[in-house]
Write an enzyme that holds these catalytic residues in place. Structure first.
Site, PDB file in Angstrom:
ATOM      1  N   CYS A   1      -3.900  -9.665 -54.195  1.00 55.88           N
ATOM      2  CA  CYS A   1      -4.100  -8.259 -54.536  1.00 55.88           C
ATOM      3  C   CYS A   1      -3.263  -7.996 -55.775  1.00 55.88           C
ATOM      4  O   CYS A   1      -2.093  -8.394 -55.831  1.00 55.88           O
ATOM      5  CB  CYS A   1      -3.647  -7.349 -53.392  1.00 55.88           C
ATOM      6  SG  CYS A   1      -3.639  -5.597 -53.849  1.00 55.88           S
TER       7      CYS A   1
ATOM      8  N   ASP B   1      -9.753  -2.000 -62.780  1.00 56.64           N
ATOM      9  CA  ASP B   1      -9.144  -2.053 -61.447  1.00 56.64           C
ATOM     10  C   ASP B   1      -9.394  -0.725 -60.741  1.00 56.64           C
ATOM     11  O   ASP B   1      -9.663   0.293 -61.394  1.00 56.64           O
ATOM     12  CB  ASP B   1      -7.635  -2.310 -61.540  1.00 56.64           C
ATOM     13  CG  ASP B   1      -6.987  -2.417 -60.152  1.00 56.64           C
ATOM     14  OD1 ASP B   1      -7.603  -3.035 -59.251  1.00 56.64           O
ATOM     15  OD2 ASP B   1      -5.906  -1.853 -59.947  1.00 56.64           O
ATOM     16  N   SER B   2      -9.284  -0.741 -59.432  1.00 58.87           N
ATOM     17  CA  SER B   2      -9.419   0.495 -58.661  1.00 58.87           C
ATOM     18  C   SER B   2      -8.307   1.479 -59.021  1.00 58.87           C
ATOM     19  O   SER B   2      -8.449   2.678 -58.797  1.00 58.87           O
ATOM     20  CB  SER B   2      -9.361   0.178 -57.172  1.00 58.87           C
ATOM     21  OG  SER B   2      -8.115  -0.431 -56.874  1.00 58.87           O
TER      22      SER B   2
ATOM     23  N   HIS C   1      -1.808  -5.530 -56.893  1.00 61.54           N
ATOM     24  CA  HIS C   1      -0.615  -4.689 -56.733  1.00 61.54           C
ATOM     25  C   HIS C   1       0.614  -5.489 -56.284  1.00 61.54           C
ATOM     26  O   HIS C   1       1.740  -5.054 -56.494  1.00 61.54           O
ATOM     27  CB  HIS C   1      -0.853  -3.627 -55.656  1.00 61.54           C
ATOM     28  CG  HIS C   1      -1.615  -2.436 -56.121  1.00 61.54           C
ATOM     29  ND1 HIS C   1      -2.919  -2.515 -56.522  1.00 61.54           N
ATOM     30  CD2 HIS C   1      -1.251  -1.139 -56.248  1.00 61.54           C
ATOM     31  CE1 HIS C   1      -3.337  -1.302 -56.860  1.00 61.54           C
ATOM     32  NE2 HIS C   1      -2.338  -0.455 -56.701  1.00 61.54           N
TER      33      HIS C   1
ATOM     34  N   CYS D   1      -9.205  -6.821 -60.011  1.00 64.39           N
ATOM     35  CA  CYS D   1      -9.039  -6.254 -58.681  1.00 64.39           C
ATOM     36  C   CYS D   1      -9.693  -7.227 -57.712  1.00 64.39           C
ATOM     37  O   CYS D   1     -10.874  -7.568 -57.874  1.00 64.39           O
ATOM     38  CB  CYS D   1      -9.740  -4.895 -58.619  1.00 64.39           C
ATOM     39  SG  CYS D   1      -9.808  -4.158 -56.985  1.00 64.39           S
ATOM     40  N   ASN D   2      -8.923  -7.679 -56.742  1.00 59.61           N
ATOM     41  CA  ASN D   2      -9.471  -8.649 -55.790  1.00 59.61           C
ATOM     42  C   ASN D   2     -10.564  -8.042 -54.933  1.00 59.61           C
ATOM     43  O   ASN D   2     -11.554  -8.691 -54.616  1.00 59.61           O
ATOM     44  CB  ASN D   2      -8.358  -9.170 -54.885  1.00 59.61           C
ATOM     45  CG  ASN D   2      -7.435 -10.114 -55.612  1.00 59.61           C
ATOM     46  OD1 ASN D   2      -7.643 -11.317 -55.605  1.00 59.61           O
ATOM     47  ND2 ASN D   2      -6.434  -9.580 -56.292  1.00 59.61           N
TER      48      ASN D   2
ATOM     49  N   GLU E   1       2.001   2.171 -54.993  1.00 61.66           N
ATOM     50  CA  GLU E   1       1.480   3.352 -55.707  1.00 61.66           C
ATOM     51  C   GLU E   1       2.453   4.530 -55.621  1.00 61.66           C
ATOM     52  O   GLU E   1       2.470   5.390 -56.479  1.00 61.66           O
ATOM     53  CB  GLU E   1       0.108   3.757 -55.136  1.00 61.66           C
ATOM     54  CG  GLU E   1      -0.981   2.722 -55.387  1.00 61.66           C
ATOM     55  CD  GLU E   1      -1.900   3.041 -56.563  1.00 61.66           C
ATOM     56  OE1 GLU E   1      -2.033   4.217 -56.922  1.00 61.66           O
ATOM     57  OE2 GLU E   1      -2.477   2.089 -57.137  1.00 61.66           O
TER      58      GLU E   1
END
Ligand code: DGL
Length: 280
Positions: free
Chosen positions: A198, A16-17, A200, A79-80, A164
């Site tokens: 997403c 993932d990013s 997240h 990760c989309n 985040e």
């Protein structure tokens, strides 16, 4: 230059990013605890959501190559944004060159596959990063499988920073959660199913539930991706045999290790050991 890759079985790579992919990894490990995993977060270069196609492709390609070098034969882009902007190019341009027997899978297809059975009105919304919405990957994939479904994308640029920064439960999040849900439903009040596109966003689920009308079904991806991976391994015994089973998980980050440990606990509710990795 061609990289020398080990032919020995290895862990499943999850990329993932940043931290969002931990929501997917958690569900995968719940369903498939016997396998070994390597999680790689490109935390130093996150977010990907606002970056160009070329940059997301290049960063994702570097991460996948590194996971292959670490012994992974199968990598999940959890990760989309990376799935939307890099998956197809990696499958077409890089896999044949790196190793045609290795595989990279994304999170969009497994999510889309279940949508046809969930929506009654056939009007569906996707909440995602600006990059994922702009890529049109969701409408393209949905229309391949379910041409009768109308799908609307809504970018939620403030949601990743809220998560985040550990503000997903704070009062400040209310404004932005209500705002993007309102903007999506304004496009079509017949929407009865909304995809959290997403990785997240599951962290914002309590607030999303609070502000989404109860008639709308909210679809989070973790469980869907986990079930799809289990199914993939069942259908591909040759790949299954190349995935080791020691029940371990190794965490790697491109950022400082202390920072990852601190923030990852938001996603995992537990402290993890992490090592730094450089991708360039
Ligand atoms: N995890 C990413 C996704 O699922 C979002 C975070 C980012 O913008 O890098 O799209």
């Amino acid at each position: 230059m061609k990289t020398l890759l080990s032919t020995q079985p290895g862990p499943i790579g999850v990329f993932d990013s940043g931290y969002g992919g931990l929501t997917i990894l958690g569900k995968i490990r719940e369903l498939l605890p016997a396998y070994d995993y390597v999680y790689l977060g490109d935390n130093a270069r996150t977010p990907y959501g606002s970056r160009s196609f070329e940059v997301v492709y290049e960063f994702t390609r570097q991460a996948v190559t590194r996971l292959f070098e670490l012994g992974c034969h199968l990598v999940i882009l959890a990760c989309n944004t990376a799935s939307a902007k890099a998956l197809r190019s990696i499958q077409m341009n890089d896999l044949p060159r790196l190793d045609p027997r290795r595989r990279v899978l994304g999170v969009i297809r497994p999510t889309v596959e279940c949508i046809g059975g969930l929506t009654v009105s056939r009007h569906v919304g996707v909440l995602a990063t600006a990059g994922t919405v702009r890529s049109e990957s969701y409408p393209l994939e949905v229309h391949k499988l379910f041409p009768d479904i109308t799908i609307y994308g809504q970018a939620c640029p403030m949601w990743v920073p809220l998560v985040e920064n550990d503000e997903a439960g704070g009062d400040g999040a209310d404004y932005f959660v209500r705002k993007y849900i309102g903007q999506l439903l304004q496009k079509d009040d017949r929407i009865d199913t909304v995809i959290l596109g997403c990785t997240h966003y599951p962290l914002l689920l309590p607030k999303i539930r609070q502000f989404m009308p109860p008639r709308v079904r909210i679809v989070a991806q973790g469980g869907l991706v986990a079930r799809s991976l289990a199914d993939y391994l069942r259908r591909h015994p040759e790949m299954d045999a190349r995935c080791t089973r020691g029940g371990t998980c190794t965490y790697l980050t491109t950022e400082a290790e202390e920072k990852f440990t601190e923030s990852a606990s938001i996603f995992l509710n537990t402290a993890v050991q992490v090592s730094h990795v450089s991708l360039e």
